[in-house]
Structure formats: structure tokens, C-alpha cells
Design a protein around this motif. Structure first.
Motif, short mmCIF file in Angstrom:
data_model
loop_
_atom_site.label_atom_id
_atom_site.label_comp_id
_atom_site.label_asym_id
_atom_site.label_seq_id
_atom_site.Cartn_x
_atom_site.Cartn_y
_atom_site.Cartn_z
N PRO A 102 36.75 -22.48 -16.53
CA PRO A 102 35.97 -21.24 -16.57
C PRO A 102 36.40 -20.26 -15.47
N CYS A 103 36.17 -19.01 -15.78
CA CYS A 103 36.29 -17.93 -14.79
C CYS A 103 34.88 -17.40 -14.60
N MET A 104 34.40 -17.41 -13.36
CA MET A 104 33.00 -17.04 -13.11
C MET A 104 32.94 -15.76 -12.28
N VAL A 105 32.02 -14.89 -12.69
CA VAL A 105 31.75 -13.64 -11.98
C VAL A 105 30.27 -13.60 -11.66
N THR A 106 29.93 -13.23 -10.43
CA THR A 106 28.52 -13.14 -10.05
C THR A 106 28.11 -11.67 -9.90
N PHE A 107 26.87 -11.41 -10.34
CA PHE A 107 26.25 -10.09 -10.20
C PHE A 107 25.03 -10.28 -9.29
N THR A 108 25.10 -9.77 -8.08
CA THR A 108 24.06 -10.04 -7.09
C THR A 108 23.09 -8.87 -7.00
N PHE A 109 21.78 -9.19 -7.14
CA PHE A 109 20.70 -8.20 -7.03
C PHE A 109 20.02 -8.36 -5.68
N VAL A 110 19.88 -7.25 -4.95
CA VAL A 110 19.20 -7.31 -3.65
C VAL A 110 17.70 -7.18 -3.87
N ALA A 111 16.94 -7.73 -2.92
CA ALA A 111 15.48 -7.63 -2.99
C ALA A 111 15.05 -6.19 -2.72
N ASP A 112 13.93 -5.80 -3.33
CA ASP A 112 13.40 -4.45 -3.13
C ASP A 112 12.78 -4.35 -1.74
N GLU A 113 13.33 -3.49 -0.90
CA GLU A 113 12.78 -3.25 0.43
C GLU A 113 12.40 -1.78 0.60
N GLU A 114 12.38 -1.03 -0.48
CA GLU A 114 12.09 0.40 -0.41
C GLU A 114 10.63 0.63 -0.76
N PRO A 115 9.82 1.11 0.20
CA PRO A 115 8.41 1.34 -0.09
C PRO A 115 8.24 2.55 -1.01
N PRO A 116 7.08 2.62 -1.66
CA PRO A 116 6.82 3.80 -2.50
C PRO A 116 6.63 5.04 -1.63
N VAL A 117 6.62 6.19 -2.26
CA VAL A 117 6.36 7.46 -1.59
C VAL A 117 5.08 8.05 -2.17
N ILE A 118 4.08 8.26 -1.28
CA ILE A 118 2.79 8.75 -1.73
C ILE A 118 2.66 10.23 -1.42
N THR A 119 1.97 10.94 -2.28
CA THR A 119 1.70 12.36 -2.07
C THR A 119 0.19 12.55 -2.06
N CYS A 120 -0.33 13.01 -0.91
CA CYS A 120 -1.77 13.15 -0.76
C CYS A 120 -2.27 14.41 -1.46
N PRO A 121 -3.59 14.47 -1.74
CA PRO A 121 -4.16 15.69 -2.31
C PRO A 121 -4.01 16.86 -1.33
N GLU A 122 -4.33 18.04 -1.82
CA GLU A 122 -4.30 19.23 -0.97
C GLU A 122 -5.25 19.02 0.21
N PRO A 123 -5.01 19.75 1.33
CA PRO A 123 -5.89 19.60 2.50
C PRO A 123 -7.35 19.78 2.13
N ALA A 124 -8.19 18.98 2.75
CA ALA A 124 -9.61 18.98 2.42
C ALA A 124 -10.33 20.15 3.08
N ASN A 125 -11.57 20.41 2.63
CA ASN A 125 -12.43 21.41 3.25
C ASN A 125 -12.83 20.91 4.64
N THR A 126 -12.51 21.70 5.66
CA THR A 126 -12.80 21.26 7.03
C THR A 126 -14.00 21.99 7.60
N ASP A 127 -14.82 22.60 6.75
CA ASP A 127 -15.97 23.37 7.21
C ASP A 127 -17.22 22.94 6.45
N LEU A 128 -17.54 21.66 6.55
CA LEU A 128 -18.71 21.12 5.86
C LEU A 128 -19.91 21.07 6.80
N ASN A 129 -21.08 21.09 6.20
CA ASN A 129 -22.32 20.99 6.95
C ASN A 129 -23.16 19.86 6.39
N CYS A 130 -24.25 19.53 7.11
CA CYS A 130 -25.09 18.44 6.66
C CYS A 130 -25.56 18.72 5.24
N GLY A 131 -25.60 17.69 4.45
CA GLY A 131 -25.99 17.83 3.06
C GLY A 131 -24.83 18.09 2.12
#
Length: 302
Positions: free
Chosen positions: A99-128
């Protein structure tokens, strides 16, 4: 066979024996190993197959068989792995090469996801007020995020001291199939309560009091409302500027009553003022004289 001049004949036999073909073909130019594959690989890359030669069969008569030990979808992207491809050559006599053998090597996933946060929140809230967090989205090289990502608050709105204010932080976390994470935050800022309560239904002024009044008449006190404090949390303070016995009955006067509401954060309302007016005494006293005495003469001694 040999025949002489007299036609005498003699014969001998020589045999040539052909051995069966038991020699396997040979493979050459086996492809190099392939490395650096990952979860984005859906088809193994093309490699140039080896060439085969045989002592008996022509190239066209040789069959090159190819087999992979596992499929791509059997590779765990979080761990990686190796697919081994085996080439064998079979000649027309069924002889199989090494036989002639060829290997195909897969590396482990080390890449974290990329998150996108919502738009900046309201920073002028009051009680209630209630925070209105959005949802985050995420992308990843291996994992597909099909649903929006909800945020998790570090505290609830009712845990904010309205007198001090504070911040609620929503944490959004994207976790891929391999446990790799990316996070982002959205903050909501609550202002401290600086709004004073409001008094309403201030009583009408009271008039026509006089020196016979020893206790101020009852009046319905005002009501108080506040943006943060409940009715039970509001204190209504009442004060009169002078006491009744400080009113000069000959002159009259005014007692001023002041109502002030104070909320739970010590914010003080505008005052509600009620006046109690005392009229001066203009009624003369009543005199009752003794009965007339008659029949007096010069001998009467007073």
C-alpha cells in the motif's frame, strides 16, 4: 526432428515452461501528507495519486484502488484527527501491491466565536424604568449560531437603591461547540432620585376665628405623590409658625401652617401653606347694672 538421406527419422523434445505471474505491481510517487485541515474542510483536497508499474500488466491493465479509513464528518472538530487514505495497485492477475498511504491531518478548533453586542443601552434611566436589553449575534468558524443570544443581568432593577442609583450590566456569552467563548456587555445606568414629591389638594384658608378659639379646627391635609417613593414611604411634616396663645385677641392675627412632603431619598416638596385668620375682638363687654334705688333722702348714708 531430424531426417537423414535415407529418410531415417529421429525426434527429441525441448519444453519451455512459463511460470504464473505472482509478482505484485509497484506503486511510486506516493503523495505527501496533507496537514492544516480544520472544521471548515468539507471535501478532502485533491492529491496526485501514485503511479503503478508491473512486470506483466500494462498501465491500462492495472487497477489502483483508493479507500479512506473514516469520513470527514467522523472527525471531531474540537479534537482534530487524521484520515488515512490507502492506495493499492492490482494487476490483471490479481497481484496486489504494497500500500501507499497518505494522511490528511485535521487540527483541533482553537478559534473562539466572535460576538456582536446590541447597540449601546440607555444610560439615563430613573427609578421605575425597566432596562430593554437587545440580543447579541455571533459568528464562528465551526459552529452556526442560529438563534440570538440573550443577555444575563448581574442584578435586577429592584436591587438598585433609587437614592444612590447604580448600573445593571447584561453579559452576553457566545459558546461554540468546542466550549470556546466570546463575551460582550451592555450596561444600563440608573440616576439617583433627585425629584421631589408633589403635594396636592392643599386645604383652603380658614377665617373667622377669634379669641374663643382654643384649638385650631381640623382640615384635610394635602396628599403627596412621588416618582419613586410609595405613599407609605413619604413623610408629611406639619408645622405652625406660632401657637394660638401667641395671638393678641385685641389685634387678631394669622397662624400659618406649612405642610412639606419628604420622600425616602430626603427630597423635599414645595410647601403647602394654610392660614388660620383670627379676627380682632371688637365686641364690647356686656354690663349688668344693679336695680335702681328710690325713696332716698338727705339722711341716707351711702
Amino acid at each position: 526432428t531430424i531426417t537423414d538421406e535415407c529418410m531415417n527419422i529421429n525426434t527429441c523434445v525441448q519444453t519451455f515452461t512459463f511460470n504464473p505471474d505472482t509478482e505484485a505491481p509497484m506503486l511510486s510517487d506516493c503523495p505527501d501528507a496533507v496537514t492544516g485541515l480544520d472544521c471548515t474542510t468539507v471535501v478532502l483536497p485533491d492529491v496526485t495519486p501514485p503511479t503503478a508499474m508491473d512486470n506483466c500488466s500494462t498501465t491500462e491493465e492495472i487497477t489502483i484502488n483508493v479507500s479512506d479509513d473514516i469520513a470527514i464528518d467522523e472527525i471531531d472538530p474540537c479534537v482534530g484527527g487524521v484520515i488515512t487514505r490507502t492506495y493499492t495497485a492490482t494487476d490483471e492477475c490479481g497481484n496486489v501491491s504494497e500500500p501507499c498511504m497518505v494522511t490528511f491531518t485535521f487540527v483541533a478548533d482553537e478559534e473562539p466565536p466572535v460576538i456582536t453586542c446590541p447597540e449601546p443601552a440607555n444610560t439615563d434611566l430613573n427609578c421605575g424604568d425597566m432596562p430593554t436589553p437587545g440580543t447579541a449575534t455571533a459568528t464562528d468558524n465551526c459552529t452556526i449560531f442560529e438563534t440570538p443570544i440573550e443577555g444575563v443581568p448581574d442584578i435586577m432593577p429592584d436591587e438598585i437603591d433609587p437614592c444612590v442609583g447604580g448600573v445593571i450590566t447584561y453579559m452576553f456569552t457566545a459558546t461554540d461547540e468546542c466550549g470556546l467563548q466570546d463575551m460582550c456587555m451592555q450596561t444600563f445606568t440608573f440616576n439617583p432620585d433627585t425629584e421631589a414629591p408633589v403635594l396636592s389638594d392643599c386645604p383652603d384658608a380658614v377665617t373667622g376665628l377669634d379669641c374663643t378659639t382654643v384649638v385650631l379646627p381640623d382640615v384635610t391635609p394635602p396628599t403627596a405623590m412621588d416618582n419613586c417613593s410609595t405613599t407609605e414611604e413619604i413623610t408629611i411634616n406639619v408645622s405652625d409658625d406660632i401657637a394660638i396663645d401667641e395671638i393678641d385677641p385685641c389685634v387678631g392675627g394669622v397662624i400659618t401652617r406649612t405642610y412639606v412632603a419628604v420622600d425616602a431619598c430626603d427630597n423635599m416638596s414645595e410647601p403647602c401653606i394654610v392660614t388660620f385668620t383670627f379676627d380682632p375682638d371688637t365686641t364690647p363687654p356686656t354690663v349688668t347694672c344693679p336695680a335702681d334705688v328710690i325713696d332716698l333722702d338727705c339722711t341716707t348714708d351711702f
